[in-house]
Write an enzyme that holds these catalytic residues in place. Structure first.
Site, mmCIF file in Angstrom:
data_model
loop_
_atom_site.group_PDB
_atom_site.id
_atom_site.type_symbol
_atom_site.label_atom_id
_atom_site.label_comp_id
_atom_site.label_asym_id
_atom_site.label_seq_id
_atom_site.Cartn_x
_atom_site.Cartn_y
_atom_site.Cartn_z
ATOM 1 C CG HIS A 199 -2.419 0.134 0.828
ATOM 2 N ND1 HIS A 199 -2.833 0.273 -0.238
ATOM 3 C CD2 HIS A 199 -3.355 0.696 1.937
ATOM 4 C CE1 HIS A 199 -4.422 0.559 -0.004
ATOM 5 N NE2 HIS A 199 -4.580 0.634 0.897
ATOM 6 C CG ASN B 170 -9.035 3.859 4.756
ATOM 7 O OD1 ASN B 170 -8.376 3.333 3.867
ATOM 8 N ND2 ASN B 170 -9.777 3.208 5.472
ATOM 9 C CG ASN C 144 -11.044 1.963 0.940
ATOM 10 O OD1 ASN C 144 -11.875 2.022 0.389
ATOM 11 N ND2 ASN C 144 -10.527 1.234 1.795
#
Length: 195
Positions: free
Chosen positions: A19, A66, A113
């Site tokens: 990520h 997020n 996200n």
């Protein structure tokens, strides 16, 4: 002026995870163009410099993935850039093979996200982005565990290569435009390169 945002999660435990490839590209650009990404502003670590003859601000949001849009919105409002042409967002993508780059001028979040939150805060999806393939999630994995996990040993060389290529792509986007970068970099990653 260009705002170049690499998406990732802050903190040592997330370093070099799937990520966090966006952060890895920002680090690559920072090293290549001698830009210190050390100023803490707009819920991010930022650094100012010159890339391809243009003023550029490198950004690593510190909000956690997020909520990336909060930081991006603040920076755009502060510097008053044209977000459709002067914002470049770099993120991971689980739908692309490891090391594959995909440059786009707009598009959906594709389940990411961080991108989803940026689209929410901008109110549209028309901003340039570079997606770096981290490979599909194996069936036995939970998605969160997969994206927050570290790269397999076999993939590390390929990811290092694609991080370098993504940094080159940013430079091409600034100097020659996004279409040129798309022609040059939107290809399948070759297996075994960079090892």
């Amino acid at each position: 002026m260009y705002i170049i945002v690499g998406l990732g999660n802050p903190g040592r435990k997330y370093e070099n995870t799937r990520h966090n490839v966006g952060f890895m590209v920002i680090d690559e650009l920072a090293g290549k163009f001698s830009i210190a990404v050390s100023e803490k502003k707009h819920k991010a670590n930022i650094g100012k410099g010159i890339i391809g003859g243009e003023k550029a601000i490198l950004v690593k949001p510190q909000t956690f993935m997020n909520l990336s849009g909060e930081s991006v919105r603040e920076i755009i409002d502060y510097y008053k850039i044209e977000e459709k042409t002067e914002l470049i967002v770099i993120s991971d993508d689980i739908s692309l093979d490891v090391g594959t780059l995909r440059i786009r001028k707009k598009g959906s979040a594709g389940g990411h996200n961080g991108l989803k939150n940026i689209i929410l805060h901008l109110g549209h999806d028309e901003f340039q982005r570079i997606k770096i393939g981290v490979g599909k999630k194996p069936e036995e994995y939970d998605l969160v565990d997969y994206v927050l996990g570290h790269f397999d040993r076999d993939d590390i060389g390929q990811i290092a290569e694609s991080v370098k290529k993504a940094a080159e792509a940013v430079e091409v986007m600034i100097i020659d435009g996004t279409d040129s970068a798309m022609n040059q970099f939107n290809k399948k990653a070759e297996k075994g390169t960079g090892q």
